[in-house]
Write an enzyme that holds these catalytic residues in place. Structure first.
Site, mmCIF file in Angstrom:
data_model
loop_
_atom_site.group_PDB
_atom_site.id
_atom_site.type_symbol
_atom_site.label_atom_id
_atom_site.label_comp_id
_atom_site.label_asym_id
_atom_site.label_seq_id
_atom_site.Cartn_x
_atom_site.Cartn_y
_atom_site.Cartn_z
ATOM 1 N N HIS A 197 5.248 32.409 20.226
ATOM 2 C CA HIS A 197 5.991 34.407 20.810
ATOM 3 C C HIS A 197 5.855 34.951 18.989
ATOM 4 C CE1 HIS A 197 9.243 32.224 17.434
ATOM 5 N NE2 HIS A 197 8.993 33.273 17.498
ATOM 6 N N GLU A 255 10.340 37.247 20.801
ATOM 7 C CA GLU A 255 11.745 36.807 20.949
ATOM 8 C C GLU A 255 11.924 38.341 20.517
ATOM 9 O OE1 GLU A 255 14.147 34.314 17.104
ATOM 10 O OE2 GLU A 255 11.830 34.113 17.320
ATOM 11 N N HIS A 282 1.532 46.956 18.298
ATOM 12 C CA HIS A 282 2.312 47.054 19.183
ATOM 13 C C HIS A 282 2.044 45.406 19.702
ATOM 14 C CE1 HIS A 282 -1.922 47.585 18.778
ATOM 15 N NE2 HIS A 282 -1.725 46.435 20.207
ATOM 16 N N GLU A 328 1.360 48.376 23.979
ATOM 17 C CA GLU A 328 0.273 48.512 25.108
ATOM 18 C C GLU A 328 0.210 48.542 26.774
ATOM 19 O OE1 GLU A 328 -4.387 48.852 23.708
ATOM 20 O OE2 GLU A 328 -2.805 47.028 22.854
#
Length: 335
Positions: A197, A255, A282, A328
């Protein structure tokens, strides 16, 4: 039009493609169930040192994309062994990819240091890998001379650790198996690791959960409430929700960390990594139909950083989440 300076620092050219995408969105509507949380982008000072670190964690360099005219290079890394979740897939048809952006000259600039998001101004927190044997994995990282923000034995939490990459980005280490079952086991299999994550701090949990679920189509996989410490964690992603909230075996999760009361504060609370000082850039979602997806986002009333029609690059868009983190949007070339 997106300026050249933004292109250099965000890496929006990384998905330059000769492929044409359907303009008739009625012919093929977008299917949110096919979306993937594809990658997270980090700016780095020295790509050789950073690539070596992530390769030591078991990742493979999928591709290096140089842009000498714009004076930056992009490096895409992911787990790709025979046991990997996304083994052999195109880099846009994966989850859990890391994109490293290197702007030429930073490696020899003594004053350049990416912002890791955990020093003020805070925002991005860490990436996380899950491993088969956390004790052996941490020992292997330590034996290679890499540093830790938190070792397993530090503090009260004895089931997680935080390694530091060469730019001081935090890399959380979690176990796919309970620590008591791996105690004393000396071996670790890098082929079983996942990029689990990416963590970002959010101001208003309700606004962020609504955005990532209703707009981006993610599912809430697990919630961890920590009332005594006054923060909650929300794990979101695509695909099936794991039984009993066991998310350690998945890859490509998001998360969200919410500290109680931040929603009551005036103005922006967290730093998006693209305003100065820069570091994290990003997250990226790959979609089945780029034009249809962006048309849907338009109908949802999203805030755009870059529409598909802006500038010269017509194969990439950027949406802003409620905290102005950049998301993105690219075409999944394997869809």
């Amino acid at each position: 039009m997106i300026s050249a300076s933004i292109r250099r620092t965000t890496g929006i050219l990384n998905h330059l493609s000769t492929r044409s995408y359907p303009t008739d969105t009625t012919a093929k509507m977008t299917d949110l169930s096919k979306y993937k949380l594809n990658h997270s982008m980090l700016r780095v000072k020295d790509p050789k040192a950073s690539v070596a670190f992530y390769e030591h964690l078991g990742m493979k360099l999928l591709s290096k994309i140089p842009f000498p005219d714009n004076k930056f290079d992009l490096y895409f890394l992911a787990y790709d062994g025979p046991k990997a979740v996304s083994h052999g897939k195109h880099r846009s048809d994966r989850e859990g990819v890391i994109e490293l952006t290197h702007n030429y000259g930073t490696e020899s600039d003594p004053n350049y240091k990416p912002h890791n998001g955990n020093k003020d101004p805070k925002g991005f927190g860490h990436i996380c890998i899950s491993v088969d044997n956390i004790q052996a994995a941490c020992k292997r990282i330590s034996d290679a001379g890499y540093r830790f923000q938190k070792r397993l034995e530090d503090g009260r939490m004895r089931s997680i650790a935080f390694a530091l990459d060469p730019d001081d980005y935090w890399v959380e280490i979690i176990g796919q198996n309970p620590v008591e079952k791996t105690e004393g086991v000396q071996e670790t299999d890098l082929g079983t690791y996942t990029m689990n994550h990416t963590m970002m701090r959010v101001k208003d949990k309700d606004a962020s959960l609504k955005f990532y679920q209703d707009v981006m189509g993610m599912k809430l996989m697990r919630t961890s409430e920590n009332a005594s410490a006054e923060f909650n964690l929300y794990f979101l992603g695509y695909g099936d929700v794991p039984a009993e909230g066991k998310t350690a075996g998945k890859e490509g999760l998001l998360e969200l960390t919410w500290n109680y009361g931040t929603e009551k504060q005036e103005g922006k609370v967290y730093h998006n990594g693209n305003d100065e000082p820069q570091g994290f850039g990003h997250i990226c979602v790959s979609v089945d139909n780029l034009n249809a997806a962006c048309e849907r986002f338009e109908q949802q009333g999203v805030n755009w950083k870059k529409r598909l029609t802006d500038g010269r690059m017509k194969t990439v868009a950027f949406v802003l989440d409620p905290d102005d983190y950049w998301v993105e949007i690219v075409q999944n070339e394997g869809a």
